[in-house]
Scaffold this motif. Structure first.
Motif, mmCIF file in Angstrom:
data_model
loop_
_atom_site.group_PDB
_atom_site.id
_atom_site.type_symbol
_atom_site.label_atom_id
_atom_site.label_comp_id
_atom_site.label_asym_id
_atom_site.label_seq_id
_atom_site.Cartn_x
_atom_site.Cartn_y
_atom_site.Cartn_z
ATOM 1 N N SER A 206 0.834 -1.201 0.000
ATOM 2 C CA SER A 206 0.000 0.000 0.000
ATOM 3 C C SER A 206 0.873 1.257 0.000
ATOM 4 O O SER A 206 2.050 1.245 0.389
ATOM 5 C CB SER A 206 -0.917 0.015 1.217
ATOM 6 O OG SER A 206 -0.164 0.058 2.415
ATOM 7 N N CYS A 207 0.268 2.320 -0.447
ATOM 8 C CA CYS A 207 0.876 3.647 -0.369
ATOM 9 C C CYS A 207 -0.241 4.672 -0.525
ATOM 10 O O CYS A 207 -1.398 4.306 -0.775
ATOM 11 C CB CYS A 207 1.955 3.843 -1.439
ATOM 12 S SG CYS A 207 1.289 3.949 -3.123
ATOM 13 N N HIS A 208 0.080 5.923 -0.410
ATOM 14 C CA HIS A 208 -0.933 6.957 -0.568
ATOM 15 C C HIS A 208 -1.428 6.975 -2.011
ATOM 16 O O HIS A 208 -0.647 6.848 -2.969
ATOM 17 C CB HIS A 208 -0.360 8.334 -0.194
ATOM 18 C CG HIS A 208 -1.437 9.339 0.110
ATOM 19 N ND1 HIS A 208 -2.164 9.961 -0.886
ATOM 20 C CD2 HIS A 208 -1.899 9.821 1.292
ATOM 21 C CE1 HIS A 208 -3.034 10.788 -0.331
ATOM 22 N NE2 HIS A 208 -2.896 10.729 0.999
ATOM 23 N N GLY A 209 -2.743 7.127 -2.175
ATOM 24 C CA GLY A 209 -3.330 7.093 -3.498
ATOM 25 C C GLY A 209 -2.907 8.237 -4.399
ATOM 26 O O GLY A 209 -3.081 8.159 -5.628
ATOM 27 N N SER A 210 -2.324 9.285 -3.818
ATOM 28 C CA SER A 210 -1.887 10.423 -4.636
ATOM 29 C C SER A 210 -0.609 10.121 -5.406
ATOM 30 O O SER A 210 -0.256 10.832 -6.343
ATOM 31 C CB SER A 210 -1.658 11.646 -3.738
ATOM 32 O OG SER A 210 -0.600 11.395 -2.824
ATOM 33 N N ALA A 211 0.091 9.047 -5.011
ATOM 34 C CA ALA A 211 1.329 8.660 -5.694
ATOM 35 C C ALA A 211 1.362 7.140 -5.819
ATOM 36 O O ALA A 211 2.165 6.463 -5.173
ATOM 37 C CB ALA A 211 2.549 9.169 -4.925
ATOM 38 N N TYR A 276 -12.378 -10.072 -3.047
ATOM 39 C CA TYR A 276 -12.125 -9.410 -1.768
ATOM 40 C C TYR A 276 -10.860 -8.563 -1.912
ATOM 41 O O TYR A 276 -10.000 -8.845 -2.746
ATOM 42 C CB TYR A 276 -11.891 -10.423 -0.641
ATOM 43 C CG TYR A 276 -12.899 -11.527 -0.548
ATOM 44 C CD1 TYR A 276 -14.078 -11.367 0.162
ATOM 45 C CD2 TYR A 276 -12.667 -12.764 -1.171
ATOM 46 C CE1 TYR A 276 -15.009 -12.398 0.264
ATOM 47 C CE2 TYR A 276 -13.584 -13.796 -1.075
ATOM 48 C CZ TYR A 276 -14.747 -13.611 -0.353
ATOM 49 O OH TYR A 276 -15.657 -14.625 -0.270
ATOM 50 N N PHE A 277 -10.730 -7.543 -1.058
ATOM 51 C CA PHE A 277 -9.484 -6.768 -1.060
ATOM 52 C C PHE A 277 -9.272 -6.166 0.326
ATOM 53 O O PHE A 277 -10.198 -6.100 1.143
ATOM 54 C CB PHE A 277 -9.538 -5.645 -2.095
ATOM 55 C CG PHE A 277 -10.454 -4.517 -1.713
ATOM 56 C CD1 PHE A 277 -9.977 -3.400 -1.032
ATOM 57 C CD2 PHE A 277 -11.805 -4.570 -2.006
ATOM 58 C CE1 PHE A 277 -10.824 -2.375 -0.652
ATOM 59 C CE2 PHE A 277 -12.659 -3.559 -1.640
ATOM 60 C CZ PHE A 277 -12.179 -2.446 -0.960
ATOM 61 N N THR A 278 -8.039 -5.755 0.594
ATOM 62 C CA THR A 278 -7.740 -4.934 1.768
ATOM 63 C C THR A 278 -6.966 -3.715 1.305
ATOM 64 O O THR A 278 -6.174 -3.769 0.357
ATOM 65 C CB THR A 278 -6.911 -5.692 2.821
ATOM 66 O OG1 THR A 278 -5.653 -6.080 2.251
ATOM 67 C CG2 THR A 278 -7.652 -6.926 3.318
ATOM 68 N N SER A 279 -7.236 -2.628 1.990
ATOM 69 C CA SER A 279 -6.563 -1.365 1.699
ATOM 70 C C SER A 279 -6.666 -0.493 2.940
ATOM 71 O O SER A 279 -7.691 -0.535 3.634
ATOM 72 C CB SER A 279 -7.219 -0.671 0.503
ATOM 73 O OG SER A 279 -6.640 0.601 0.280
ATOM 74 N N PRO A 280 -5.647 0.302 3.249
ATOM 75 C CA PRO A 280 -5.741 1.171 4.438
ATOM 76 C C PRO A 280 -6.898 2.153 4.373
ATOM 77 O O PRO A 280 -7.458 2.523 5.403
ATOM 78 C CB PRO A 280 -4.392 1.902 4.456
ATOM 79 C CG PRO A 280 -3.464 1.002 3.696
ATOM 80 C CD PRO A 280 -4.298 0.362 2.644
ATOM 81 N N SER A 281 -7.280 2.572 3.171
ATOM 82 C CA SER A 281 -8.391 3.511 3.032
ATOM 83 C C SER A 281 -8.768 3.625 1.559
ATOM 84 O O SER A 281 -8.109 3.048 0.690
ATOM 85 C CB SER A 281 -8.010 4.895 3.564
ATOM 86 O OG SER A 281 -7.193 5.578 2.627
ATOM 87 N N ARG A 282 -9.807 4.419 1.288
ATOM 88 C CA ARG A 282 -10.176 4.668 -0.099
ATOM 89 C C ARG A 282 -9.180 5.592 -0.787
ATOM 90 O O ARG A 282 -9.261 5.806 -2.002
ATOM 91 C CB ARG A 282 -11.587 5.273 -0.173
ATOM 92 C CG ARG A 282 -12.685 4.280 0.173
ATOM 93 C CD ARG A 282 -14.055 4.762 -0.306
ATOM 94 N NE ARG A 282 -14.467 6.008 0.303
ATOM 95 C CZ ARG A 282 -15.150 6.111 1.442
ATOM 96 N NH1 ARG A 282 -15.489 5.019 2.107
ATOM 97 N NH2 ARG A 282 -15.492 7.291 1.913
ATOM 98 N N CYS A 283 -8.255 6.113 -0.017
ATOM 99 C CA CYS A 283 -7.210 6.993 -0.566
ATOM 100 C C CYS A 283 -5.861 6.293 -0.604
ATOM 101 O O CYS A 283 -4.806 6.940 -0.484
ATOM 102 C CB CYS A 283 -7.100 8.273 0.280
ATOM 103 S SG CYS A 283 -8.614 9.215 0.389
#
Length: 469
Positions: A206-211, A276-283
């Motif tokens: 994962s990483c920030h969705g902006s990059a 299914y998925f996991t992600s820290p957030s929608r961003c």
């Protein structure tokens, strides 16, 4: 052991129970009974068996209701599962799925065809055999209202074989054969494809969705794998095809030992059924993704070959150690709270048309109704021209009874496969009567003298080495 049968009397007796069977089926439908929530419908069936004078009625630890008539040492069993799928979108139903309605021809409601109608006909067939003194000599008739089939086909019979009978050898010694009362649209069914539930897990970072370039998107990886799974189902099998499709098992080049059996059962299929998925957030970039694959298996395919096909897909190999391919296990508690853990693997099986138990049903049908499928007005166009002896498209408890344990199975049941899991489900009153009559005659035409597993079985898929007890 066979008695001289009065086929007209058998048909008249079954017809005489039409109203009783209709009332009983509508009572079953009125109790919502999704998998692991069958307690109320089991109580309804138990009460009906007791009211009809069954010699013994029990509910086992898993919650299957089992009724017996007769006192012989050997058993012929009639199986029907009592659980249903849910109703889905209520707006797709024109009437209440559990209150339903009836007219002169049909009974409406969830579970009528899949498959409480079969339980209904089986219960009344046992009653008829007792009334007419047609319990086959040396046998007792076992009627099973089984649980959790929709969740895990055959797990209920794994419990019956291993817990109620004490193991496969004891069960095979006692049970001559089993009739599955799943819907057969007027046919006698002697096999079906197997299936298994495959899971694919993909890791990402994962990483920030902006990059997003800083991460490793597991959903993007899975998208490539899903495209390959789709190709595995849809592609042909020419030499130039990178991912050869499952239709290859119909070709003697790829399936030399079992292509004829595969052509009878139909080709295998695969489809992605869940994501299914996991992600820290929608961003954020997704750090894991998983899919479920529903895999239908034809003759010649094994659980190992199916897992290896997925592991060898180009996208799976591309992502290497970030991908895990496995088979699901099932451990959901039953309505009684009992847990019977088993693998989500359901072996393919086919009987020979000449097998004694298959022949008993075919001969009974010919004596009672002729050599063609008989129909009901709403379904007749779907029955005409189809062979009397055929196979299911879907899977049944027979994956355990015969596929796993080698206890011979055959199918004949009220309703139509096309009604299974569909909104506005119906079953046909005529079918309830037809099935009760045929079960009564067939059990008395069965001649298993000297019969062996080899006499019955055309094909059974291999089992895993998991010691499921």
């Amino acid at each position: 052991m066979a008695k001289e049968l009065n086929y007209d009397l058998i048909k008249q007796t079954a017809e005489g129970y039409r109203k009783d069977m209709t009332k009983f089926l509508r009572a079953m439908i009125s109790h919502p009974s999704e998998s692991a929530e069958e307690g109320e419908v089991i109580a309804c069936i138990k009460a009906e068996m007791e009211r009809l004078g069954f010699d013994e009625v029990t509910v086992d630890g898993l919650g299957n209701v089992i009724g017996y008539v007769g006192d012989g040492d050997k058993i012929i069993a009639l199986d029907g599962h009592t659980d249903t799928v849910g109703i889905g979108n209520r707006d797709n139903w024109t009437h209440d799925p559990y209150e339903g309605y009836e007219d002169d021809e049909v009974i409406y409601g969830r579970g009528g065809s899949d498959q409480e109608g079969g339980v209904c006909s089986a219960v009344y067939a046992a009653k008829m055999m007792k009334d007419l003194d047609l319990i086959p000599e040396g046998y007792k008739v076992m009627v099973v209202g089984s649980v959790q089939e929709e969740d895990c086909d055959g797990m209920c019979w794994q419990y019956i074989v291993n817990k109620d009978f004490g193991g496969p050898e004891a069960a095979r010694d006692k049970i001559a054969f089993v009739i599955s009362t799943e819907p057969t649209d007027g046919g006698v069914y002697r096999g079906h494809r197997g299936r298994m539930e495959i899971r694919v897990d993909v890791r990402g970072v994962s990483c920030h969705g902006s990059a997003p370039e800083r991460g490793d998107n597991a959903i993007y990886k899975m998208a490539d794998i899903i495209a390959d799974v789709r190709a595995l189902n849809n592609n042909g099998c020419t030499e130039s095809t990178a991912i050869k499709g499952l239709a290859k098992m119909l070709d003697p080049k790829y399936n030399p030992d079992h292509y004829e059996d595969a052509r009878f059962l139909g080709r295998g299929t695969c489809t992605v059924s869940q994501v299914y998925f996991t992600s820290p957030s929608r961003c954020a970039v997704a750090d894991s993704c998983a899919i479920s694959i529903d895999r239908r298996m034809t003759a010649g395919e094994t659980y190992e070959s199916c897992l290896e096909e997925v592991r060898n897909l180009p996208a799976v190999k591309k992502y290497g150690d970030d991908v895990k391919v496995s088979m699901y296990m099932y451990d959901r508690p039953s309505w009684t709270g009992e847990v019977y853990e088993t693998e989500a693997y359901f072996p393919t099986w086919i009987n020979k048309e000449s097998a004694p138990h298959v022949k008993a049903l075919v001969d009974a049908h010919k004596a009672l109704f002729g050599d063609k499928r008989i129909g009901c007005a709403p379904s007749m166009d779907k029955r005409e021209g189809r062979p009397l002896c055929d196979k299911w498209t879907f899977s049944t408890n027979c994956v355990a009874i015969q596929g796993r344990y080698g206890i011979p199975c055959v199918g004949f049941g009220p309703g139509a496969e096309s009604q299974a899991h569909a909104p506005n489900e119906i079953t046909y009153k005529d079918d309830l009567v037809t099935c009760a009559a045929l079960y009564t005659a067939a059990l008395n035409l069965y001649d298993g003298t000297g019969a062996s597993d080899e006499d019955a079985t055309e094909f059974r898929a291999s089992l895993t080495d998991n010691d499921i007890k």
